[in-house]
Design a protein around this motif. Structure first.
Motif, PDB file in Angstrom:
ATOM      1  N   SER A   2      -9.248  -2.419   9.837  1.00  0.00           N
ATOM      2  CA  SER A   2      -9.461  -2.599   8.810  1.00  0.00           C
ATOM      3  C   SER A   2      -8.959  -3.913   8.409  1.00  0.00           C
ATOM      4  O   SER A   2      -7.567  -4.029   8.670  1.00  0.00           O
ATOM      5  CB  SER A   2      -8.791  -1.328   8.007  1.00  0.00           C
ATOM      6  OG  SER A   2      -8.491  -2.212   6.104  1.00  0.00           O
ATOM      7  N   TYR A   4      -6.144  -4.536   6.274  1.00  0.00           N
ATOM      8  CA  TYR A   4      -4.801  -4.271   6.172  1.00  0.00           C
ATOM      9  C   TYR A   4      -3.959  -3.488   7.691  1.00  0.00           C
ATOM     10  O   TYR A   4      -3.090  -4.115   7.088  1.00  0.00           O
ATOM     11  CB  TYR A   4      -4.879  -2.636   5.034  1.00  0.00           C
ATOM     12  CG  TYR A   4      -5.096  -3.080   3.952  1.00  0.00           C
ATOM     13  CD1 TYR A   4      -4.413  -3.882   2.446  1.00  0.00           C
ATOM     14  CD2 TYR A   4      -6.246  -2.434   3.149  1.00  0.00           C
ATOM     15  CE1 TYR A   4      -5.190  -4.130   1.768  1.00  0.00           C
ATOM     16  CE2 TYR A   4      -7.136  -2.593   2.176  1.00  0.00           C
ATOM     17  CZ  TYR A   4      -6.559  -3.191   1.042  1.00  0.00           C
ATOM     18  OH  TYR A   4      -7.009  -3.470  -0.480  1.00  0.00           O
ATOM     19  N   TYR A   5      -4.720  -3.353   8.166  1.00  0.00           N
ATOM     20  CA  TYR A   5      -4.186  -2.404   9.652  1.00  0.00           C
ATOM     21  C   TYR A   5      -4.004  -4.209   9.872  1.00  0.00           C
ATOM     22  O   TYR A   5      -3.426  -4.241  10.956  1.00  0.00           O
ATOM     23  CB  TYR A   5      -5.223  -2.227  10.758  1.00  0.00           C
ATOM     24  CG  TYR A   5      -5.276  -0.526   9.731  1.00  0.00           C
ATOM     25  CD1 TYR A   5      -4.458   0.584   9.037  1.00  0.00           C
ATOM     26  CD2 TYR A   5      -6.903   0.629   9.326  1.00  0.00           C
ATOM     27  CE1 TYR A   5      -4.290   1.769   8.630  1.00  0.00           C
ATOM     28  CE2 TYR A   5      -6.327   1.560   9.053  1.00  0.00           C
ATOM     29  CZ  TYR A   5      -5.011   2.117   9.020  1.00  0.00           C
ATOM     30  OH  TYR A   5      -5.194   3.675   8.871  1.00  0.00           O
ATOM     31  N   TRP A   8      -1.244  -5.545   8.819  1.00  0.00           N
ATOM     32  CA  TRP A   8       0.231  -5.005   8.924  1.00  0.00           C
ATOM     33  C   TRP A   8       0.323  -5.205  10.686  1.00  0.00           C
ATOM     34  O   TRP A   8       1.642  -5.443  10.312  1.00  0.00           O
ATOM     35  CB  TRP A   8       0.075  -3.777   9.256  1.00  0.00           C
ATOM     36  CG  TRP A   8       1.252  -2.658   8.629  1.00  0.00           C
ATOM     37  CD1 TRP A   8       2.093  -2.808   8.253  1.00  0.00           C
ATOM     38  CD2 TRP A   8       1.077  -2.147  10.282  1.00  0.00           C
ATOM     39  NE1 TRP A   8       2.952  -1.959   8.326  1.00  0.00           N
ATOM     40  CE2 TRP A   8       3.156  -0.624  10.132  1.00  0.00           C
ATOM     41  CE3 TRP A   8       0.760  -1.540  11.696  1.00  0.00           C
ATOM     42  CZ2 TRP A   8       3.229  -0.498  10.510  1.00  0.00           C
ATOM     43  CZ3 TRP A   8       1.383  -0.396  11.684  1.00  0.00           C
ATOM     44  CH2 TRP A   8       2.631  -0.384  11.586  1.00  0.00           C
ATOM     45  N   GLY A  46       0.340  -4.036   3.148  1.00  0.00           N
ATOM     46  CA  GLY A  46      -0.272  -3.179   4.117  1.00  0.00           C
ATOM     47  C   GLY A  46      -0.837  -2.524   4.422  1.00  0.00           C
ATOM     48  O   GLY A  46      -1.608  -1.654   4.775  1.00  0.00           O
ATOM     49  N   PRO A  49      -1.775  -0.816   0.225  1.00  0.00           N
ATOM     50  CA  PRO A  49      -2.922  -1.453  -0.967  1.00  0.00           C
ATOM     51  C   PRO A  49      -2.823  -1.380  -1.746  1.00  0.00           C
ATOM     52  O   PRO A  49      -2.641  -2.406  -2.446  1.00  0.00           O
ATOM     53  CB  PRO A  49      -4.004  -1.822  -0.074  1.00  0.00           C
ATOM     54  CG  PRO A  49      -4.255  -0.153   0.800  1.00  0.00           C
ATOM     55  CD  PRO A  49      -2.330  -0.277   1.154  1.00  0.00           C
TER      56      PRO A  49
END
Length: 145
Positions: A2, A4-5, A8, A46, A49
């Motif tokens: 993803s 977000y990962y 991060w 992250g 969200p």
């Protein structure tokens, strides 16, 4: 993976990189602190969200990514202003040091001129000139033909 990962992971890598720069004394603490706080803030965004969506709704921004871009723009503007202030201070310090150095050189040349034997003068490069001709720093006389 993803997005977000990925964000991060990039932020954690940035924090590790900043710590390495600090330990090697390649980055001063006052600059690193800002970047570490930003990286940790992005790590939180992250990891969670929904936080940026709630902030965007509270501020009145329709798209959360627009809020991120606006925050990034404000951050970069603040960094530019901070660096401009630092450069201004360094320029002032450099000018002051250059003036003090010029005064010290003048004092040294004045003292060297007053301690020189009568009939000699000191050139700016440190060579002594006598009525017979110039002498080098080794003290030997070089007479022209």
């Amino acid at each position: 993976m993803s997005g977000y990962y990925f964000a991060w992971a990039c932020c954690l890598a940035l924090v590790v990189f900043l710590v390495v720069l600090l330990r090697r004394r390649r980055l001063r603490e006052k600059y690193a602190l800002t970047w570490i706080v930003v990286a940790l803030g992005v790590c939180v965004l992250g990891a969670f969200p929904g936080v940026i969506e709630n902030i965007a709704t509270a501020v009145g921004v329709v798209t959360p990514s627009n809020l991120l871009f606006a925050m990034a723009l404000i951050l970069l503007l603040a960094v530019c202003i901070q660096l401009s202030v630092e450069i201004t201070g360094l320029e002032e310090e450099t000018r002051t040091l250059a003036e003090e150095l010029a005064l010290l050189r003048f004092d040294v040349e004045t003292l060297q001129g007053s301690n020189a034997p009568e009939g000699t003068s000191t050139a700016p490069d440190g060579a002594t000139t006598t009525p017979d001709g110039p002498t080098g720093s080794s003290g030997g006389s070089r007479r022209g033909a």
